[in-house]
Design a protein around this motif. Structure first.
Motif, PDB file in Angstrom:
ATOM      1  N   ALA A  47       0.649  -1.059   0.034  1.00 13.29           N
ATOM      2  CA  ALA A  47       0.326  -0.380   0.366  1.00 13.29           C
ATOM      3  C   ALA A  47       0.814   1.313  -0.052  1.00 13.29           C
ATOM      4  CB  ALA A  47      -0.929   0.024   1.401  1.00 13.29           C
ATOM      5  N   HIS A  48       1.511   1.377   0.245  1.00 14.83           N
ATOM      6  CA  HIS A  48       2.940   2.257   0.435  1.00 14.83           C
ATOM      7  C   HIS A  48       3.795   2.411  -0.711  1.00 14.83           C
ATOM      8  CE1 HIS A  48       1.934   4.009   4.516  1.00 14.83           C
ATOM      9  NE2 HIS A  48       1.247   2.670   4.759  1.00 14.83           N
ATOM     10  N   ARG A  49       4.495   0.943  -1.118  1.00 10.72           N
ATOM     11  CA  ARG A  49       5.272   1.958  -2.209  1.00 10.72           C
ATOM     12  C   ARG A  49       4.844   2.883  -3.363  1.00 10.72           C
ATOM     13  NH1 ARG A  49       5.633  -4.517  -2.168  1.00 10.72           N
ATOM     14  NH2 ARG A  49       7.648  -4.729  -1.707  1.00 10.72           N
ATOM     15  N   PRO A  50       4.143   2.875  -3.714  1.00  4.58           N
ATOM     16  CA  PRO A  50       3.836   3.777  -4.769  1.00  4.58           C
ATOM     17  C   PRO A  50       3.915   5.205  -3.928  1.00  4.58           C
ATOM     18  CG  PRO A  50       1.781   1.936  -4.758  1.00  4.58           C
ATOM     19  CD  PRO A  50       2.705   2.302  -3.671  1.00  4.58           C
ATOM     20  N   VAL A  51       3.330   5.777  -3.348  1.00  4.13           N
ATOM     21  CA  VAL A  51       3.825   6.761  -2.388  1.00  4.13           C
ATOM     22  C   VAL A  51       5.663   6.804  -2.201  1.00  4.13           C
ATOM     23  CG1 VAL A  51       3.574   6.554  -0.135  1.00  4.13           C
ATOM     24  CG2 VAL A  51       3.515   8.359  -0.846  1.00  4.13           C
ATOM     25  N   LEU A  52       6.453   5.679  -1.689  1.00  2.00           N
ATOM     26  CA  LEU A  52       8.117   5.920  -1.924  1.00  2.00           C
ATOM     27  C   LEU A  52       8.695   5.638  -3.168  1.00  2.00           C
ATOM     28  CD1 LEU A  52       8.049   3.105   0.471  1.00  2.00           C
ATOM     29  CD2 LEU A  52       8.543   5.343   1.673  1.00  2.00           C
ATOM     30  N   ALA A  53       7.950   5.426  -4.146  1.00  2.00           N
ATOM     31  CA  ALA A  53       7.827   5.070  -5.585  1.00  2.00           C
ATOM     32  C   ALA A  53       8.641   6.718  -6.172  1.00  2.00           C
ATOM     33  CB  ALA A  53       7.552   4.232  -6.143  1.00  2.00           C
ATOM     34  N   GLU A  54       6.928   7.509  -6.110  1.00  2.00           N
ATOM     35  CA  GLU A  54       6.933   8.144  -6.571  1.00  2.00           C
ATOM     36  C   GLU A  54       7.840   9.481  -5.586  1.00  2.00           C
ATOM     37  OE1 GLU A  54       3.596  11.587  -5.893  1.00  2.00           O
ATOM     38  OE2 GLU A  54       2.748   9.839  -6.128  1.00  2.00           O
ATOM     39  N   LEU A  55       8.244   9.631  -4.408  1.00  2.00           N
ATOM     40  CA  LEU A  55       9.298  10.124  -4.286  1.00  2.00           C
ATOM     41  C   LEU A  55      10.309  10.414  -4.832  1.00  2.00           C
ATOM     42  CD1 LEU A  55       8.102  10.000  -0.447  1.00  2.00           C
ATOM     43  CD2 LEU A  55       8.544  12.120  -0.983  1.00  2.00           C
ATOM     44  N   GLY A  56      11.036   8.505  -4.496  1.00  2.00           N
ATOM     45  CA  GLY A  56      11.845   8.231  -5.129  1.00  2.00           C
ATOM     46  C   GLY A  56      12.279   8.768  -6.552  1.00  2.00           C
ATOM     47  N   ARG A  57      11.657   9.048  -7.112  1.00  2.00           N
ATOM     48  CA  ARG A  57      11.615   9.327  -8.323  1.00  2.00           C
ATOM     49  C   ARG A  57      11.754  11.218  -9.166  1.00  2.00           C
ATOM     50  NH1 ARG A  57       7.201   5.803 -10.033  1.00  2.00           N
ATOM     51  NH2 ARG A  57       5.316   6.927  -9.260  1.00  2.00           N
ATOM     52  N   ARG A  58      11.177  11.403  -7.892  1.00  2.64           N
ATOM     53  CA  ARG A  58      10.904  12.860  -7.731  1.00  2.64           C
ATOM     54  C   ARG A  58      12.216  13.373  -6.938  1.00  2.64           C
ATOM     55  NH1 ARG A  58       5.153  15.704  -6.119  1.00  2.64           N
ATOM     56  NH2 ARG A  58       6.463  17.632  -7.640  1.00  2.64           N
ATOM     57  N   SER A  59      12.991  13.256  -6.110  1.00  2.11           N
ATOM     58  CA  SER A  59      13.887  13.370  -5.722  1.00  2.11           C
ATOM     59  C   SER A  59      15.139  13.512  -6.282  1.00  2.11           C
ATOM     60  CB  SER A  59      13.940  12.457  -4.465  1.00  2.11           C
ATOM     61  OG  SER A  59      14.928  13.052  -3.649  1.00  2.11           O
ATOM     62  N   GLY A  60      14.855  12.406  -7.291  1.00  5.23           N
ATOM     63  CA  GLY A  60      16.450  12.204  -8.175  1.00  5.23           C
ATOM     64  C   GLY A  60      16.209  12.929  -9.320  1.00  5.23           C
ATOM     65  N   ALA A  61      15.200  13.262  -9.510  1.00  8.16           N
ATOM     66  CA  ALA A  61      14.300  13.613 -11.484  1.00  8.16           C
ATOM     67  C   ALA A  61      14.114  15.711 -10.626  1.00  8.16           C
ATOM     68  CB  ALA A  61      13.725  12.984 -11.947  1.00  8.16           C
TER      69      ALA A  61
END
Length: 559
Positions: A47-61
């Motif tokens: 349930a929390h993977r989508p928000v972690l993935a979104e944060l990771g994408r935005r932080s690295g780009a």
């Protein structure tokens, strides 16, 4: 590498810059992902993977690009209006203004207080912070203090203040989200808060007012602050030392945004964290409210320090990961002696050494966050051994990860070479910023003495038992020799303590760092055991590297 023509028609070479990559999916983030997959139930993590993935994408780009574009901006203090009015207005950098909104929307504080997440709330909260921190110019600092203030106000038993502030501190709406400052440091003392000179006097109408000079106040633009002061009666001198201190809550501005009897004397000109508006303040009768009576203010602030020290360690691990991601990407793009750096054996070994330190530090931290989540979730029913272990682990993890961060980021800058020394690459800022981690919320020496006090108060057994149980759970044959060596190291610890706290004080730093490294090693072995059972040997390879090449216990003199 790409070639381009210069204005004089000569061929020149342009080096492609390193990029950090997706903060969540990047191969360098395997420790956090592996830990969460072991510790958090699959349905909850899913349930929390989508928000972690979104944060990771935005932080690295996207956020990383904004951070580079914002590199030269710093907060600005305007003390006077054009017409002579004292206004003391601080203009934040564009990235900081956005970071406030992102922090609220992604629940960077609120997630830690979500009862539906049970004992996993802290792990899931700090996993989000891990993604967020590297590209937001130390906005994690006010979030740390906000989290700490929320913990204090939730536990203090002051219903009036809790109902006033907690809905804002835990809000996920940027329009209602508040952050908190922590105003402790004065000219006469930093860590020695017992020398605090700010006094509190009560008006005839019962309002408490604070007067004094706060020398170093981070996040001076926050909506609330917690601070220490000495209550003083009519004609009575405030009691000296920490016993005479009380913890106060204040809101620096009125409903129209004007400071209430506070002057901002200056913004601090710091080595790093320059985007963070750290100010020197003069309090001239600012209204405030006692949080939990008029005594034991230092004890009242202790829960806040435990939380902020944990944030400090998360920041250290997140910035180590960012530095290594840049160094790793650069190694694949930079050619030397006819090959990419990544193909040179010595360079690969250097990066492997750094990765081993980072992985062990991350495991030590994540085990502490695990325990924090359990203790907070169980509240008064949590086992005393858990609380005792957390009491020792918190200073150990803070001091150890901070020192590792300075060393790892410095080495990563060197691995990038001359470009790492050039300001407009953004990499020198990373090195300057991590320098604060071993100073903020207690230097290495202060925290080493805190660890020694913890051992005197609760003993070494809760920490020792916890690590021995972790080793008992390691069943994979490939780890047998490694586990035996770790057991031998643990068995030596009680002997280190035989001289007693007073005799050990000169060696407190060595002792604390040894205990920190042992924690990291054992927790890394535990992670390796879990993943070996699932045919993943990467944690084993890193654990071997750490134990063989980087695991060195400092000898205690006279033993």
């Amino acid at each position: 590498m790409t070639r381009r023509r210069s204005s004089s028609e000569d061929l020149s070479t342009t080096q492609q810059p390193p990029r950090p990559g997706d903060g969540w999916a990047h191969h360098g983030n395997w420790v956090l992902r592996a830990w969460l997959e072991r510790a958090v139930p699959e349905d909850l993590l899913e349930a929390h993977r989508p928000v972690l993935a979104e944060l990771g994408r935005r932080s690295g780009a996207e956020w990383y690009d904004l951070q580079l574009a914002d590199r030269l901006n710093e907060p600005r203090l305007t003390q006077w209006s054009a017409w002579g009015e004292r206004i003391d207005s601080i203009e934040l950098t564009p990235l900081w203004q956005r970071a406030h909104r992102w922090a609220a929307e992604y629940g960077l504080v609120a997630t830690g207080y979500d009862d539906s997440l049970g004992e996993h709330a802290r792990l899931l909260q700090f996993a989000r912070a891990w993604m967020y921190i590297p590209s937001t110019d130390f906005y994690g600092c006010p979030l740390a203090m906000t989290d700490g203030a929320a913990r204090v106000l939730a536990d203090a038993g002051n219903e009036e203040l809790a109902s006033r502030a907690l809905p804002h501190l835990l809000s996920t709406d940027p329009g209602t989200f508040w952050t908190s400052g922590q105003w402790m440091t004065e000219t006469v003392g930093g860590s020695d808060v017992g020398r605090t000179e700010t006094v509190a006097r009560q008006d005839e109408d019962g309002t408490w007012r604070l007067t004094g000079r706060k020398w170093f106040t981070s996040a001076a633009t926050s909506e609330i602050a917690l601070t220490l002061a000495r209550p003083q009666g009519d004609g009575e001198r405030a009691e000296d030392g920490s016993r005479g201190l009380a913890l106060f809550y204040l809101e620096p501005r009125d409903d129209e945004g004007r400071l209430r009897n506070i002057e901002i004397l200056r913004l601090k000109d710091k080595l790093g964290t320059r985007k963070l508006p750290t100010a020197e303040l003069w309090l001239d009768g600012v209204p405030a409210q006692p949080v939990a009576g008029l005594e034991r203010g230092v004890a009242s602030i202790a829960p806040m320090l435990n939380i902020t020290r944990t944030w400090n360690a998360v920041t250290a691990c997140a910035l180590m990961q960012r530095a290594l991601a840049l160094a790793d990407d650069y190694a694949g793009k930079r050619e030397a002696f006819g090959k990419p750096l990544a193909e040179l054996p010595l360079h690969r070994e250097t990066l492997a050494d750094l990765e081993a330190d980072r992985a062990a530090a991350s495991c030590a931290l994540l085990s502490t966050i695990d325990l924090l989540g359990v203790v907070e979730h169980q509240g008064g029913t949590s086992e005393s051994s858990d609380r005792a272990a957390l009491r020792l682990l918190t200073p150990l993890i803070k001091l150890g990860t901070a020192r590792d961060a300075v060393a790892v980021v410095s080495e990563a800058l060197e691995a990038i070479g001359g470009a790492g020394y050039i300001e407009d690459t953004g990499i020198p800022q990373l090195l300057r910023d991590v320098q604060v981690l071993s100073i903020w919320e207690g230097t290495t020496n202060v925290l080493s003495l805190d660890a020694l006090r913890a051992i005197a108060a609760v003993g070494i057994d809760p920490w020792l038992d916890r690590l021995q149980q972790r080793l008992d759970g390691c069943r994979q044959p490939a780890l047998a020799g490694r586990v035996d060596r770790a057991r031998d190291a643990l068995s030596a610890v009680p002997g280190w303590l035989e001289p007693g706290p007073e005799a050990l004080e000169p060696q407190a730093r060595r002792l604390a760092l040894n205990l920190y490294r042992l924690t990291g090693l054992v927790e890394l072995l535990g992670l390796a055991d879990h993943w070996l059972a699932r045919d993943d040997d990467r944690p084993l390879a890193v654990a071997r590297h750490y134990q063989d090449l980087r695991f060195r216990l400092e000898p205690l003199r006279g033993r």
